[in-house]
Design a protein around this motif. Structure first.
Motif, PDB file in Angstrom:
ATOM      1  N   TRP A  59       0.830  -1.212   0.000  1.00  0.00           N
ATOM      2  CA  TRP A  59       0.000   0.000   0.000  1.00  0.00           C
ATOM      3  C   TRP A  59       0.859   1.253   0.000  1.00  0.00           C
ATOM      4  O   TRP A  59       1.872   1.333   0.704  1.00  0.00           O
ATOM      5  N   GLN A  60       0.414   2.229  -0.760  1.00  0.00           N
ATOM      6  CA  GLN A  60       1.102   3.509  -0.856  1.00  0.00           C
ATOM      7  C   GLN A  60       0.072   4.625  -1.062  1.00  0.00           C
ATOM      8  O   GLN A  60      -0.953   4.409  -1.706  1.00  0.00           O
ATOM      9  N   ILE A  61       0.349   5.794  -0.493  1.00  0.00           N
ATOM     10  CA  ILE A  61      -0.519   6.951  -0.725  1.00  0.00           C
ATOM     11  C   ILE A  61       0.343   8.126  -1.179  1.00  0.00           C
ATOM     12  O   ILE A  61       1.543   8.185  -0.896  1.00  0.00           O
ATOM     13  N   ARG A  62      -0.292   9.034  -1.898  1.00  0.00           N
ATOM     14  CA  ARG A  62       0.359  10.289  -2.286  1.00  0.00           C
ATOM     15  C   ARG A  62      -0.629  11.438  -2.050  1.00  0.00           C
ATOM     16  O   ARG A  62      -1.829  11.276  -2.251  1.00  0.00           O
ATOM     17  N   VAL A  63      -0.103  12.570  -1.666  1.00  0.00           N
ATOM     18  CA  VAL A  63      -0.883  13.810  -1.581  1.00  0.00           C
ATOM     19  C   VAL A  63      -0.197  14.810  -2.498  1.00  0.00           C
ATOM     20  O   VAL A  63       1.011  15.052  -2.370  1.00  0.00           O
ATOM     21  N   ARG A  64      -0.967  15.374  -3.435  1.00  0.00           N
ATOM     22  CA  ARG A  64      -0.387  16.257  -4.438  1.00  0.00           C
ATOM     23  C   ARG A  64      -1.134  17.595  -4.498  1.00  0.00           C
ATOM     24  O   ARG A  64      -2.317  17.678  -4.176  1.00  0.00           O
ATOM     25  N   THR A  97      -2.402   3.691  -3.978  1.00  0.00           N
ATOM     26  CA  THR A  97      -1.788   2.726  -4.881  1.00  0.00           C
ATOM     27  C   THR A  97      -1.649   1.387  -4.175  1.00  0.00           C
ATOM     28  O   THR A  97      -1.291   1.327  -2.993  1.00  0.00           O
ATOM     29  N   TYR A  98      -1.923   0.312  -4.920  1.00  0.00           N
ATOM     30  CA  TYR A  98      -1.700  -1.047  -4.416  1.00  0.00           C
ATOM     31  C   TYR A  98      -0.757  -1.768  -5.381  1.00  0.00           C
ATOM     32  O   TYR A  98      -1.027  -1.845  -6.578  1.00  0.00           O
ATOM     33  N   TYR A  99       0.353  -2.297  -4.851  1.00  0.00           N
ATOM     34  CA  TYR A  99       1.343  -3.010  -5.657  1.00  0.00           C
ATOM     35  C   TYR A  99       1.021  -4.506  -5.666  1.00  0.00           C
ATOM     36  O   TYR A  99       1.069  -5.172  -4.626  1.00  0.00           O
ATOM     37  N   PHE A 100       0.720  -5.044  -6.849  1.00  0.00           N
ATOM     38  CA  PHE A 100       0.570  -6.494  -6.994  1.00  0.00           C
ATOM     39  C   PHE A 100       1.939  -7.160  -6.955  1.00  0.00           C
ATOM     40  O   PHE A 100       2.113  -8.229  -6.382  1.00  0.00           O
ATOM     41  N   THR A 101       2.925  -6.530  -7.599  1.00  0.00           N
ATOM     42  CA  THR A 101       4.340  -6.904  -7.532  1.00  0.00           C
ATOM     43  C   THR A 101       5.111  -5.591  -7.444  1.00  0.00           C
ATOM     44  O   THR A 101       4.515  -4.516  -7.436  1.00  0.00           O
ATOM     45  N   GLU A 102       6.442  -5.670  -7.419  1.00  0.00           N
ATOM     46  CA  GLU A 102       7.221  -4.433  -7.396  1.00  0.00           C
ATOM     47  C   GLU A 102       7.100  -3.659  -8.713  1.00  0.00           C
ATOM     48  O   GLU A 102       7.393  -2.471  -8.765  1.00  0.00           O
ATOM     49  N   ASN A 103       6.665  -4.326  -9.776  1.00  0.00           N
ATOM     50  CA  ASN A 103       6.534  -3.661 -11.077  1.00  0.00           C
ATOM     51  C   ASN A 103       5.112  -3.244 -11.421  1.00  0.00           C
ATOM     52  O   ASN A 103       4.907  -2.203 -12.042  1.00  0.00           O
ATOM     53  N   PHE A 104       4.123  -4.040 -11.044  1.00  0.00           N
ATOM     54  CA  PHE A 104       2.743  -3.773 -11.448  1.00  0.00           C
ATOM     55  C   PHE A 104       1.929  -3.282 -10.253  1.00  0.00           C
ATOM     56  O   PHE A 104       1.979  -3.865  -9.163  1.00  0.00           O
ATOM     57  N   PHE A 145       9.240   0.999 -13.136  1.00  0.00           N
ATOM     58  CA  PHE A 145      10.605   0.572 -13.442  1.00  0.00           C
ATOM     59  C   PHE A 145      11.409   0.561 -12.144  1.00  0.00           C
ATOM     60  O   PHE A 145      11.360   1.534 -11.372  1.00  0.00           O
ATOM     61  N   THR A 146      12.162  -0.507 -11.893  1.00  0.00           N
ATOM     62  CA  THR A 146      12.816  -0.683 -10.590  1.00  0.00           C
ATOM     63  C   THR A 146      14.337  -0.772 -10.682  1.00  0.00           C
ATOM     64  O   THR A 146      14.976  -1.158  -9.710  1.00  0.00           O
TER      65      THR A 146
END
Length: 240
Positions: A59-64, A97-104, A145-146
């Motif tokens: 899980w990730q969040i951003r405030v813009r 944002t929810y990461y299914f993998t580190e790329n997607f 991209f990682t």
């Protein structure tokens, strides 16, 4: 005073007898041969403990701060040469944002924006036709991209559904902008200071062309508002 055959006194002989078991125990303790195999292995081979690596949360969040820059296109069907233009705005925005993998990953963008609708072309004399608020939740599927270290660029594409509310007519007698679907394209990057905190720059293009109905001077009219805004955001990233 009596002595034994070795010429020792009785007291000396007794001391030797008492010290002999103690010396034997000390020699046994000092000898590595006396250690059990398990103890010898522990002494000979130091135990290596691998460092604990914290697994990132999905899980990730951003405030813009988000700049909404609209295309000034559109028309009233019943009036040849008519055009429409719209005000731009700067608003706060939240995405999850929810990461299914580190790329997607999948990202949901939430925010509301106000817009004035003005006449142009042959209806420029109407000036402000009305104003609306738009709620455009947008869901994108992203590829991250990682292989650039702390710099983490991404691209995305998805779908948008925009709700129009709090609609007010000005030069028009009434105004009704229809809720509608649209497509979205996205590109951006995070620059991570550590595993949790970073900064974000993000650009999206929404392909958004809602239809509308209005009454102008007692005459019902209809048309299409080709908003299709650019969304340019700068903000803070936090990954749990």
């Amino acid at each position: 005073m009596s002595t034994d055959r070795a010429g020792l006194s009785n007291n000396q002989a007794a001391s030797v007898k008492l010290l002999a078991p103690v010396a034997a125990l000390l020699a046994l303790a000092a000898s590595p041969v006396a250690l059990s195999p398990a103890m010898a292995a522990d002494v000979a081979t130091p135990v290596y403990k691998a460092p604990v690596v914290e697994v990132p949360s999905p899980w990730q969040i951003r405030v813009r701060a988000l700049g909404v820059i609209t295309d000034d296109e559109g028309y009233v069907s019943q009036i040849p040469g008519s055009g429409l233009s719209y005000s731009d705005s700067i608003v706060p925005e939240l995405d999850i944002t929810y990461y299914f993998t580190e790329n997607f990953a999948a990202e949901l963008i939430l925010g509301v924006t106000p817009h004035d609708i003005d006449g142009s072309g042959t209806i420029s004399s109407l000036n402000k036709i009305g104003d609306v608020w738009a709620l455009p939740p947008t869901l994108t599927l992203q590829y991250h991209f990682t292989n650039f270290g702390a710099f983490k660029p991404y691209i995305g594409a998805g779908i948008n559904y925009t709700f129009f509310f709090d609609q007010n007519a000005s030069a028009a007698d009434s105004l009704d902008v229809k809720d509608t679907f649209g497509w979205a394209l996205q590109a951006g990057f995070d620059y991570m200071f550590d595993q949790h905190w970073g900064i974000n720059v993000d650009v999206k293009k929404l392909f958004l062309e809602p239809d509308f109905d209005a009454v102008v001077g007692g005459t019902p009219v209809s048309g299409t508002a080709k908003l299709s805004p650019w969304l340019v955001g700068v903000g803070v990233t936090y990954r749990f």
